[in-house]
Structure formats: structure tokens, C-alpha cells
Design an enzyme around this catalytic site. Structure first.
Site, PDB file in Angstrom:
ATOM      1  N   LYS A 151       0.829  -1.215   0.000  1.00 43.07           N
ATOM      2  CA  LYS A 151       0.000   0.000   0.000  1.00 43.07           C
ATOM      3  C   LYS A 151       0.867   1.271   0.000  1.00 43.07           C
ATOM      4  CE  LYS A 151      -3.859  -2.372   2.213  1.00 43.07           C
ATOM      5  NZ  LYS A 151      -4.929  -2.275   3.234  1.00 43.07           N
ATOM      6  N   TYR A 198     -12.790  -1.595  -3.693  1.00 44.35           N
ATOM      7  CA  TYR A 198     -13.265  -1.684  -2.304  1.00 44.35           C
ATOM      8  C   TYR A 198     -14.791  -1.563  -2.216  1.00 44.35           C
ATOM      9  CZ  TYR A 198      -8.471  -1.565  -0.593  1.00 44.35           C
ATOM     10  OH  TYR A 198      -7.158  -1.875  -0.316  1.00 44.35           O
ATOM     11  N   ASN A 210      -2.136   0.148   6.777  1.00 37.81           N
ATOM     12  CA  ASN A 210      -1.645  -1.107   7.355  1.00 37.81           C
ATOM     13  C   ASN A 210      -0.705  -1.868   6.412  1.00 37.81           C
ATOM     14  OD1 ASN A 210      -3.558  -1.968   5.564  1.00 37.81           O
ATOM     15  ND2 ASN A 210      -4.826  -3.047   7.049  1.00 37.81           N
ATOM     16  N   HIS A 263      -2.040  -5.697   1.719  1.00 42.25           N
ATOM     17  CA  HIS A 263      -3.356  -6.323   1.577  1.00 42.25           C
ATOM     18  C   HIS A 263      -3.188  -7.802   1.287  1.00 42.25           C
ATOM     19  CE1 HIS A 263      -7.519  -6.919   0.199  1.00 42.25           C
ATOM     20  NE2 HIS A 263      -7.006  -7.610  -0.804  1.00 42.25           N
ATOM     21  N   GLU A 280      -9.887 -10.756  -7.044  1.00 41.09           N
ATOM     22  CA  GLU A 280      -9.012  -9.593  -6.854  1.00 41.09           C
ATOM     23  C   GLU A 280      -7.765  -9.651  -7.743  1.00 41.09           C
ATOM     24  OE1 GLU A 280     -10.250  -8.674  -2.218  1.00 41.09           O
ATOM     25  OE2 GLU A 280      -8.220  -9.320  -2.660  1.00 41.09           O
TER      26      GLU A 280
END
Ligand code: CMP
Length: 138
Positions: A9, A49, A112, A115, A126
Site C-alpha cells: 500500500k 473496495y 496497514n 493487503h 481480486e
């Protein structure tokens, strides 16, 4: 073989953790069959998302995910989905076990670091969101 989508990320890319995370991916026995660096458009992040659209953190999550470059990769391994989730740790870095990627590099429940897909179905869906069939190399 099972697959999962990994995303490094924006915060982890900005902080210079691409190399550390890819090294861990290889050490844990995953095959990287497709990988790309890109910056998401807002509409793409909203689409990816989509299941979180009604959540209070949705707008902030989209803003964060388009804030910088990301790395996306299709990781293949036996039991890839569950295994990768173990390697990355809890969504909230504060609750992640020592040694997990989110504990090492995550900053908050939103920022965070990485993913991982949460089910077999999402592992397929995905990875196919980002990669065309011809991009998977063995
Ligand atoms: P990930 O599980 O990869 O995909 C959904 C993301 O939404 C999650 O990582 C976090 O980045 C973010 N997220 C999940 N729960 C929260 C929350 N309670 N507050 C803010 N962001 C969240």
C-alpha cells in the site's frame, strides 16, 4: 494452486519497504506470477473496495489508496489465502502478532502496509481485477 492478491500500500511504498516485503514473500515460499506498480484512479479504488462502500471508513480508505504508488502482485502457493493472512497479521497493526508484516511496517488500521485476499473466491476475483490471463507467468 491457490492464489491471493498482495498489495503493497502507499504508506509502505513511500517508507521504502518494497524490498523487505518482497523478500518476505519469497522466503515464505510464494511464487510471484504477476506483478505491477501503479497508481489507482479514484473510480478504480471505489470499485475495488466496493464491498466497503457503506462503511464509515470508505471515503478515507479510497483517499489513502490513491495517495501514492502501490505494488500489486498475484501470489501463488498451497493454502495461499490463509497462509498470507497469517504472514501479514491482523488488520489493525496494534493487534498483529510480532514478526507479521503489519506489525513491522503498518501505522494504523487504515495505513496497514499490505493487503491480502480474505477468501478463495476473492483471491481469484481480486487478482483478476488487476491482471489479464496472459500476464500470469509460470
Ligand atoms: P484490507 O483488509 O487490506 O482491505 C480493507 C481495508 O480497509 C483494510 O485493509 C484497511 O486498510 C481499511 N480498514 C478496515 N477496517 C478499517 C477501520 N475500522 N478503519 C479504517 N480503515 C479500515
Amino acid at each position: 494452486m491457490e492464489r491471493t492478491l498482495m498489495i503493497i500500500k502507499p504508506d509502505a511504498v513511500r517508507d521504502g519497504h518494497i524490498g523487505d516485503i518482497l523478500q518476505r514473500v519469497e522466503k515464505e515460499g510464494f511464487q510471484i506470477r504477476a506483478m505491477r506498480m501503479l497508481r489507482l484512479e479514484q473510480s478504480e479504488a471505489e470499485d475495488f473496495y466496493g464491498v466497503h462502500r457503506e462503511k464509515p471508513f470508505f471515503e478515507s480508505l479510497v483517499k489513502y489508496m490513491i495517495s501514492g504508488k502501490i505494488i500489486v502482485a498475484a501470489l501463488f502457493r498451497e493454502n495461499a489465502v490463509e497462509y498470507w493472512r497469517k504472514v501479514i497479521g491482523n488488520t489493525n497493526p496494534e493487534k498483529s502478532e510480532e514478526g507479521t508484516i503489519r506489525k513491522l511496517f503498518g501505522k494504523s488500521i487504515e495505513s496497514n502496509a499490505v493487503h491480502g485476499s480474505d477468501s478463495l473466491t476473492n483471491g481469484q476475483k481480486e487478482t483478476d481485477f488487476f491482471f489479464e490471463p496472459f500476464e500470469y507467468l509460470t
